[in-house]
Design an enzyme around this catalytic site. Structure first.
Site, short mmCIF file in Angstrom:
data_model
loop_
_atom_site.label_atom_id
_atom_site.label_comp_id
_atom_site.label_asym_id
_atom_site.label_seq_id
_atom_site.Cartn_x
_atom_site.Cartn_y
_atom_site.Cartn_z
N SER A 1 -3.21 -14.65 22.75
CA SER A 1 -3.98 -13.42 22.88
C SER A 1 -3.36 -12.22 22.17
O SER A 1 -4.00 -11.19 22.03
CB SER A 1 -4.21 -13.07 24.36
OG SER A 1 -3.05 -12.50 24.90
N LYS B 1 0.86 -7.54 27.18
CA LYS B 1 -0.34 -6.89 26.64
C LYS B 1 0.00 -5.47 26.20
O LYS B 1 1.04 -4.92 26.55
CB LYS B 1 -1.45 -6.84 27.70
CG LYS B 1 -2.04 -8.19 28.08
CD LYS B 1 -2.86 -8.78 26.97
CE LYS B 1 -3.48 -10.11 27.38
NZ LYS B 1 -2.50 -11.17 27.60
#
Length: 241
Positions: A162, A200
Protein backbone atom coordinates in the site's frame (compact mmCIF):
# COMPACT_ATOMS: atom_id res chain seq x y z
CA UNK A 1 12.40 2.34 -7.12
CA UNK A 2 10.84 4.08 -10.10
CA UNK A 3 8.44 2.13 -12.25
CA UNK A 4 9.06 2.02 -16.00
CA UNK A 5 6.24 4.49 -16.64
CA UNK A 6 7.43 6.88 -13.91
CA UNK A 7 10.92 6.83 -15.42
CA UNK A 8 9.56 7.43 -18.93
CA UNK A 9 7.40 10.32 -17.76
CA UNK A 10 10.21 11.97 -15.79
CA UNK A 11 12.58 11.84 -18.75
CA UNK A 12 9.87 13.13 -21.14
CA UNK A 13 9.17 16.12 -18.88
CA UNK A 14 12.90 16.82 -18.48
CA UNK A 15 13.40 16.71 -22.26
CA UNK A 16 10.52 19.12 -22.92
CA UNK A 17 11.71 21.53 -20.25
CA UNK A 18 15.18 21.59 -21.80
CA UNK A 19 13.78 22.11 -25.30
CA UNK A 20 11.12 24.75 -24.62
CA UNK A 21 11.28 25.72 -20.96
CA UNK A 22 7.61 24.70 -20.60
CA UNK A 23 6.38 21.44 -19.16
CA UNK A 24 4.19 19.31 -21.46
CA UNK A 25 0.42 19.23 -21.13
CA UNK A 26 -1.38 16.25 -19.63
CA UNK A 27 -2.64 15.31 -23.09
CA UNK A 28 0.91 15.36 -24.44
CA UNK A 29 2.15 13.24 -21.53
CA UNK A 30 -0.72 10.80 -21.97
CA UNK A 31 0.05 10.41 -25.67
CA UNK A 32 3.81 10.08 -25.12
CA UNK A 33 3.34 7.25 -22.60
CA UNK A 34 0.53 5.54 -24.50
CA UNK A 35 -1.96 5.84 -21.64
CA UNK A 36 -5.72 5.95 -22.13
CA UNK A 37 -6.62 8.47 -19.44
CA UNK A 38 -5.22 11.54 -17.69
CA UNK A 39 -5.83 9.90 -14.30
CA UNK A 40 -2.88 7.64 -14.98
CA UNK A 41 -0.67 10.69 -15.53
CA UNK A 42 -1.92 12.22 -12.28
CA UNK A 43 -0.93 9.06 -10.39
CA UNK A 44 2.51 8.97 -11.99
CA UNK A 45 3.16 12.65 -11.18
CA UNK A 46 2.06 12.13 -7.57
CA UNK A 47 4.40 9.16 -7.26
CA UNK A 48 7.31 11.19 -8.67
CA UNK A 49 6.46 14.05 -6.29
CA UNK A 50 6.52 11.74 -3.28
CA UNK A 51 9.91 10.41 -4.36
CA UNK A 52 11.25 13.95 -4.73
CA UNK A 53 11.83 13.90 -8.50
CA UNK A 54 9.11 16.41 -9.43
CA UNK A 55 7.64 19.55 -7.91
CA UNK A 56 4.36 21.22 -8.90
CA UNK A 57 4.72 24.99 -8.83
CA UNK A 58 1.69 26.69 -7.25
CA UNK A 59 -0.57 29.15 -9.06
CA UNK A 60 0.84 28.33 -12.49
CA UNK A 61 -0.73 26.20 -15.20
CA UNK A 62 1.35 23.33 -16.56
CA UNK A 63 4.06 24.23 -14.04
CA UNK A 64 6.26 21.24 -13.26
CA UNK A 65 9.92 21.31 -12.35
CA UNK A 66 12.30 18.37 -12.25
CA UNK A 67 13.99 18.60 -8.86
CA UNK A 68 16.46 15.79 -9.54
CA UNK A 69 17.21 13.02 -12.01
CA UNK A 70 17.72 9.29 -11.40
CA UNK A 71 21.20 8.26 -10.29
CA UNK A 72 22.01 6.67 -13.67
CA UNK A 73 21.33 9.95 -15.53
CA UNK A 74 23.96 12.69 -15.52
CA UNK A 75 22.46 15.93 -14.27
CA UNK A 76 24.31 18.68 -16.10
CA UNK A 77 22.04 21.54 -15.14
CA UNK A 78 24.01 24.58 -14.01
CA UNK A 79 21.92 25.10 -10.91
CA UNK A 80 20.57 21.77 -9.61
CA UNK A 81 17.49 22.38 -7.53
CA UNK A 82 17.22 20.78 -4.08
CA UNK A 83 14.56 18.22 -3.33
CA UNK A 84 11.75 19.89 -1.36
CA UNK A 85 11.98 18.87 2.30
CA UNK A 86 8.28 18.05 2.52
CA UNK A 87 8.78 14.95 0.37
CA UNK A 88 9.85 11.65 1.90
CA UNK A 89 13.30 10.74 0.56
CA UNK A 90 14.08 7.12 1.52
CA UNK A 91 17.65 6.75 2.66
CA UNK A 92 18.16 3.37 1.09
CA UNK A 93 20.77 1.02 2.51
CA UNK A 94 22.03 -1.82 0.34
CA UNK A 95 24.92 -4.26 0.27
CA UNK A 96 28.09 -3.37 -1.65
CA UNK A 97 27.73 -6.48 -3.86
CA UNK A 98 27.59 -5.83 -7.65
CA UNK A 99 23.95 -5.55 -8.71
CA UNK A 100 22.21 -6.29 -12.02
CA UNK A 101 20.74 -3.40 -14.00
CA UNK A 102 17.61 -2.16 -12.27
CA UNK A 103 15.32 0.83 -12.30
CA UNK A 104 16.90 3.71 -10.34
CA UNK A 105 16.28 3.80 -6.61
CA UNK A 106 14.96 6.93 -4.89
CA UNK A 107 16.84 8.87 -2.27
CA UNK A 108 20.40 8.53 -1.01
CA UNK A 109 21.99 5.09 -1.39
CA UNK A 110 24.36 4.20 1.45
CA UNK A 111 26.75 1.25 1.53
CA UNK A 112 26.86 -0.37 4.96
CA UNK A 113 30.27 0.17 6.55
CA UNK A 114 31.54 0.95 10.02
CA UNK A 115 30.73 2.63 12.25
CA UNK A 116 27.31 1.04 12.45
CA UNK A 117 24.75 0.38 15.15
CA UNK A 118 22.44 -2.52 15.85
CA UNK A 119 18.77 -1.65 16.23
CA UNK A 120 15.97 -4.09 17.11
CA UNK A 121 13.93 -5.64 14.31
CA UNK A 122 10.44 -5.89 15.78
CA UNK A 123 8.83 -8.02 13.08
CA UNK A 124 6.49 -7.43 10.15
CA UNK A 125 4.21 -4.43 9.73
CA UNK A 126 1.40 -4.34 7.20
CA UNK A 127 1.65 -1.68 4.54
CA UNK A 128 -1.81 -2.81 3.46
CA UNK A 129 -4.32 -4.07 6.04
CA UNK A 130 -3.06 -3.32 9.58
CA UNK A 131 -1.77 -6.24 11.66
CA UNK A 132 -0.71 -6.52 15.26
CA UNK A 133 2.99 -5.72 15.66
CA UNK A 134 5.16 -8.68 16.68
CA UNK A 135 8.05 -7.29 18.69
CA UNK A 136 11.08 -9.57 18.69
CA UNK A 137 13.86 -8.02 20.74
CA UNK A 138 16.23 -10.91 19.96
CA UNK A 139 16.66 -9.90 16.30
CA UNK A 140 18.65 -6.86 15.20
CA UNK A 141 19.82 -5.18 12.00
CA UNK A 142 23.04 -3.25 11.33
CA UNK A 143 22.48 0.35 10.28
CA UNK A 144 25.08 3.07 9.54
CA UNK A 145 25.28 5.56 12.39
CA UNK A 146 24.94 8.40 9.87
CA UNK A 147 21.32 7.44 9.24
CA UNK A 148 20.17 7.40 12.83
CA UNK A 149 20.86 10.68 14.56
CA UNK A 150 19.53 11.16 18.08
CA UNK A 151 16.73 9.28 19.81
CA UNK A 152 15.65 5.65 19.90
CA UNK A 153 15.20 3.61 16.73
CA UNK A 154 13.78 0.30 15.59
CA UNK A 155 13.18 -1.54 12.33
CA UNK A 156 10.13 -3.27 10.84
CA UNK A 157 9.74 -5.46 7.75
CA UNK A 158 7.06 -4.31 5.29
CA UNK A 159 4.29 -6.78 4.51
CA UNK A 160 2.12 -5.47 1.67
CA UNK A 161 2.12 -2.93 -1.14
CA UNK A 162 0.00 0.00 0.00
CA UNK A 163 3.02 2.38 0.19
CA UNK A 164 4.58 1.34 -3.11
CA UNK A 165 4.11 4.78 -4.72
CA UNK A 166 6.23 6.27 -1.93
CA UNK A 167 9.08 3.90 -2.84
CA UNK A 168 8.32 1.44 -0.03
CA UNK A 169 8.05 -2.14 -1.30
CA UNK A 170 6.88 -5.45 0.10
CA UNK A 171 9.84 -7.03 1.91
CA UNK A 172 11.68 -3.76 2.59
CA UNK A 173 12.94 -3.13 6.11
CA UNK A 174 11.99 0.36 7.27
CA UNK A 175 13.98 2.34 9.80
CA UNK A 176 11.87 4.20 12.36
CA UNK A 177 12.70 6.88 14.93
CA UNK A 178 10.52 6.49 18.02
CA UNK A 179 8.21 9.44 18.69
CA UNK A 180 4.64 10.10 19.75
CA UNK A 181 3.96 13.14 17.53
CA UNK A 182 4.56 13.88 13.85
CA UNK A 183 4.02 16.71 11.40
CA UNK A 184 1.14 16.62 8.96
CA UNK A 185 2.09 14.62 5.87
CA UNK A 186 4.77 12.54 7.61
CA UNK A 187 4.95 8.77 7.03
CA UNK A 188 4.50 7.19 10.44
CA UNK A 189 4.03 3.94 12.28
CA UNK A 190 0.51 4.32 13.67
CA UNK A 191 -1.15 2.26 16.38
CA UNK A 192 -4.90 1.97 15.73
CA UNK A 193 -7.33 1.02 18.50
CA UNK A 194 -4.44 -0.18 20.68
CA UNK A 195 -3.87 -3.42 18.71
CA UNK A 196 -3.33 -2.70 15.01
CA UNK A 197 -0.15 -1.21 13.62
CA UNK A 198 0.32 0.18 10.12
CA UNK A 199 2.70 2.35 8.11
CA UNK A 200 0.87 5.25 6.45
CA UNK A 201 1.07 8.97 5.73
CA UNK A 202 -0.52 10.97 8.56
CA UNK A 203 -3.01 13.73 7.77
CA UNK A 204 -4.93 15.72 10.36
CA UNK A 205 -8.33 16.90 9.17
CA UNK A 206 -10.04 18.95 11.85
CA UNK A 207 -10.62 16.69 14.83
CA UNK A 208 -10.00 13.56 12.74
CA UNK A 209 -6.86 11.73 11.70
CA UNK A 210 -6.50 10.24 8.21
CA UNK A 211 -4.05 7.44 7.44
CA UNK A 212 -3.27 7.65 3.73
CA UNK A 213 -1.82 4.82 1.62
CA UNK A 214 0.45 5.48 -1.36
CA UNK A 215 -1.30 3.07 -3.69
CA UNK A 216 -4.59 3.77 -5.47
CA UNK A 217 -5.78 0.22 -4.74
CA UNK A 218 -6.28 1.20 -1.11
CA UNK A 219 -8.54 3.77 0.51
CA UNK A 220 -7.66 6.39 3.08
CA UNK A 221 -8.92 5.45 6.54
CA UNK A 222 -10.21 8.18 8.86
CA UNK A 223 -10.33 7.86 12.65
CA UNK A 224 -11.17 9.91 15.69
CA UNK A 225 -8.13 11.43 17.44
CA UNK A 226 -8.38 9.02 20.39
CA UNK A 227 -8.11 5.96 18.14
CA UNK A 228 -4.66 6.64 16.61
CA UNK A 229 -1.31 6.91 18.40
CA UNK A 230 1.94 7.70 16.61
CA UNK A 231 4.61 5.10 17.42
CA UNK A 232 7.43 6.45 15.25
CA UNK A 233 8.46 8.37 12.13
CA UNK A 234 9.98 6.82 9.02
CA UNK A 235 13.61 7.85 8.41
CA UNK A 236 14.85 5.32 5.85
CA UNK A 237 14.74 1.77 4.55
CA UNK A 238 16.88 -1.26 3.78
CA UNK A 239 16.30 -3.30 0.62
CA UNK A 240 17.74 -6.75 -0.11
CA UNK A 241 18.35 -8.18 -3.58
Amino acid sequence: MLTKKQYELLMFIEKRLKESGVSPSFDEMKEALGLKSKSGIHRLITGLEERGFLNRLPHRARALEVTRLPDNIKDDRADPRPVPSRHFKPQLVRNAMPQPNRAPLPGRVVTIESPSAQIPLWGRIAAGTPIEAMRDHSTTVDVPMSLLGSGEHYALTIDGDSMIDAGIMDGDTVLVRSCDTAENGTIVVALVDENEVTLKRLRRKGASIALEPANTKYETRIFGPDRVKVQGRLIGLIRSY
